[in-house]
Design an enzyme around this catalytic site. Structure first.
Site, PDB file in Angstrom:
ATOM      1  N   PRO A 182      -5.228 -26.075  25.220  1.00 14.60           N
ATOM      2  CA  PRO A 182      -4.551 -26.079  26.391  1.00 14.60           C
ATOM      3  C   PRO A 182      -4.406 -26.812  27.321  1.00 14.60           C
ATOM      4  O   PRO A 182      -5.896 -27.993  27.300  1.00 14.60           O
ATOM      5  CB  PRO A 182      -5.952 -24.440  26.488  1.00 14.60           C
ATOM      6  CG  PRO A 182      -6.619 -24.061  25.611  1.00 14.60           C
ATOM      7  CD  PRO A 182      -6.553 -25.446  24.739  1.00 14.60           C
ATOM      8  N   GLU A 183      -3.798 -27.050  28.009  1.00 17.79           N
ATOM      9  CA  GLU A 183      -3.688 -27.583  29.208  1.00 17.79           C
ATOM     10  C   GLU A 183      -4.216 -27.805  30.615  1.00 17.79           C
ATOM     11  O   GLU A 183      -4.505 -26.926  30.405  1.00 17.79           O
ATOM     12  CB  GLU A 183      -1.917 -28.659  28.839  1.00 17.79           C
ATOM     13  CG  GLU A 183      -1.996 -29.342  27.583  1.00 17.79           C
ATOM     14  CD  GLU A 183      -0.331 -29.067  27.165  1.00 17.79           C
ATOM     15  OE1 GLU A 183       0.498 -30.035  28.074  1.00 17.79           O
ATOM     16  OE2 GLU A 183       0.321 -29.283  26.033  1.00 17.79           O
ATOM     17  N   HIS A 230     -18.006 -14.622  16.903  1.00 20.00           N
ATOM     18  CA  HIS A 230     -17.078 -15.446  17.501  1.00 20.00           C
ATOM     19  C   HIS A 230     -17.951 -15.644  18.960  1.00 20.00           C
ATOM     20  O   HIS A 230     -17.712 -16.943  19.777  1.00 20.00           O
ATOM     21  CB  HIS A 230     -15.643 -16.664  17.350  1.00 20.00           C
ATOM     22  CG  HIS A 230     -15.225 -16.109  16.090  1.00 20.00           C
ATOM     23  ND1 HIS A 230     -15.938 -17.334  15.309  1.00 20.00           N
ATOM     24  CD2 HIS A 230     -14.735 -15.944  15.331  1.00 20.00           C
ATOM     25  CE1 HIS A 230     -15.790 -17.363  13.900  1.00 20.00           C
ATOM     26  NE2 HIS A 230     -14.664 -16.620  13.822  1.00 20.00           N
ATOM     27  N   ARG A 264     -12.295 -20.610  16.300  1.00 22.79           N
ATOM     28  CA  ARG A 264     -12.579 -22.619  15.049  1.00 22.79           C
ATOM     29  C   ARG A 264     -13.319 -23.754  15.333  1.00 22.79           C
ATOM     30  O   ARG A 264     -13.609 -24.949  14.811  1.00 22.79           O
ATOM     31  CB  ARG A 264     -11.296 -23.192  15.784  1.00 22.79           C
ATOM     32  CG  ARG A 264      -9.847 -22.293  15.485  1.00 22.79           C
ATOM     33  CD  ARG A 264      -8.654 -23.461  15.493  1.00 22.79           C
ATOM     34  NE  ARG A 264      -7.672 -22.277  14.948  1.00 22.79           N
ATOM     35  CZ  ARG A 264      -6.203 -23.025  15.530  1.00 22.79           C
ATOM     36  NH1 ARG A 264      -6.194 -24.266  15.322  1.00 22.79           N
ATOM     37  NH2 ARG A 264      -5.871 -21.750  15.947  1.00 22.79           N
ATOM     38  N   LYS A 266       3.278 -51.799  30.314  1.00 15.64           N
ATOM     39  CA  LYS A 266       3.047 -51.049  28.585  1.00 15.64           C
ATOM     40  C   LYS A 266       4.367 -50.897  27.958  1.00 15.64           C
ATOM     41  O   LYS A 266       5.579 -50.888  27.675  1.00 15.64           O
ATOM     42  CB  LYS A 266       2.924 -49.329  29.297  1.00 15.64           C
ATOM     43  CG  LYS A 266       1.532 -49.291  29.676  1.00 15.64           C
ATOM     44  CD  LYS A 266       0.279 -48.985  28.703  1.00 15.64           C
ATOM     45  CE  LYS A 266      -0.733 -49.113  29.832  1.00 15.64           C
ATOM     46  NZ  LYS A 266      -2.051 -49.514  28.733  1.00 15.64           N
TER      47      LYS A 266
END
Length: 283
Positions: free
Chosen positions: A2-3, A100, A119, A162
């Site tokens: 998830p972002e 879980h 997971r 950069k």
């Protein structure tokens, strides 16, 4: 994983159930997830009032009445699931315990918040609220993309020297906190910037244009409840819908959606992540 939009959507879903409410009982069903849980975690959470729910980058932060903050990271498959709470005309009854369900928060008003993580790449920690800025997961984070600290002058200065690809630079959490692979792909498409272009070679005008585009993409994704590709669900169990608005992400070989463009979306691998882009629209 998830972002930012997915994490913000989960945070907002938890607010009506947790903010201002007492954790009547906390059940911690294993000693660890990605890292060990803090000492006496269940005991320290039980009886605490959740004063405020915040987000920092991809972390949910629950400020507690005993001057501690519960840090939550969803990892690859972590879900915060709500039951026993009425949303509008819908009521989500408590399900039977699942394999879980690693941490369960029984709220005093009857709701239950369950951290389920198949997971086990997620994480929870308890930290001193006053020393939050020094926590090892938070101390090196850059500015929030939806906050005032991310502005044109800052981003131009941060990227000026950069020599890394612009895609890699925008994924660097020390430069901008919370941006992930999906949304950087979408941002660069809207900005017309090739993901492999060196960040220091992008003009200041184009770098400055990224700031409002980043905000637009993230706000649109939040409004859509995030993007559900594999394991992600909102706190009420619903899917997010922003994946239906993707312009390039996961669209390799499909026609570019830009008006008048005849190219197809391409994919390259950068630092182990797939980058999707239009070779005609992005230079």
């Amino acid at each position: 994983m998830p972002e930012l939009p997915e994490v913000e959507t989960v945070r907002a879903g938890l607010v009506p159930v947790m903010e201002g409410q007492v954790i009547a009982q906390a059940d911690v069903n294993r000693p660890d997830l990605r890292w060990p849980f803090p000492d006496r975690m269940a005991e320290r959470l039980t009886g605490a009032t959740v004063l405020r729910l915040r987000r920092r980058s991809k972390y949910i932060l629950a400020d507690l009445s005993q001057q501690e903050t519960l840090l939550i990271h969803l990892g690859m498959s972590g879900r915060m699931l709500i039951s026993g709470h009425r949303v509008g005309t819908f009521h989500h009854p408590h399900p039977a315990p699942a394999k879980h369900d690693h941490v369960v928060l029984h709220m005093q008003q009857g709701a239950r918040v369950t951290f389920n993580d198949a997971r086990r790449f997620g994480a929870m920690d308890l930290l001193d609220t006053a020393a939050e800025a020094e926590h090892w997961l938070l101390r090196d984070l850059g500015p929030e993309p939806l906050g005032n600290e991310l502005n044109e002058a800052y981003l131009i200065a941060a990227l000026r020297a950069k020599n890394t690809p612009i895609k890699t630079a925008l994924l660097d959490q020390r430069i901008v906190a919370g941006l992930g692979n999906i949304y950087v792909c979408e941002v660069l498409f809207r900005a017309g910037i090739h993901p492999a272009r060196k960040a220091g070679k992008v003009s200041e005008t184009r770098i400055a244009s990224l700031v409002p585009i980043i905000r637009d993409v993230l706000n649109e994704a939040i409004a859509a409840g995030g993007s559900s590709l594999q394991d992600y669900r909102q706190a009420d169990g619903e899917l997010g819908y922003f994946q239906h608005a993707f312009k390039v992400y996961d669209r390799e070989g499909q026609a570019c959606s830009a008006t008048g463009c005849t190219a197809t979306v391409k994919r390259i691998v950068q630092s182990g992540r797939s980058s999707f882009f239009c070779p005609q629209c992005q230079r």
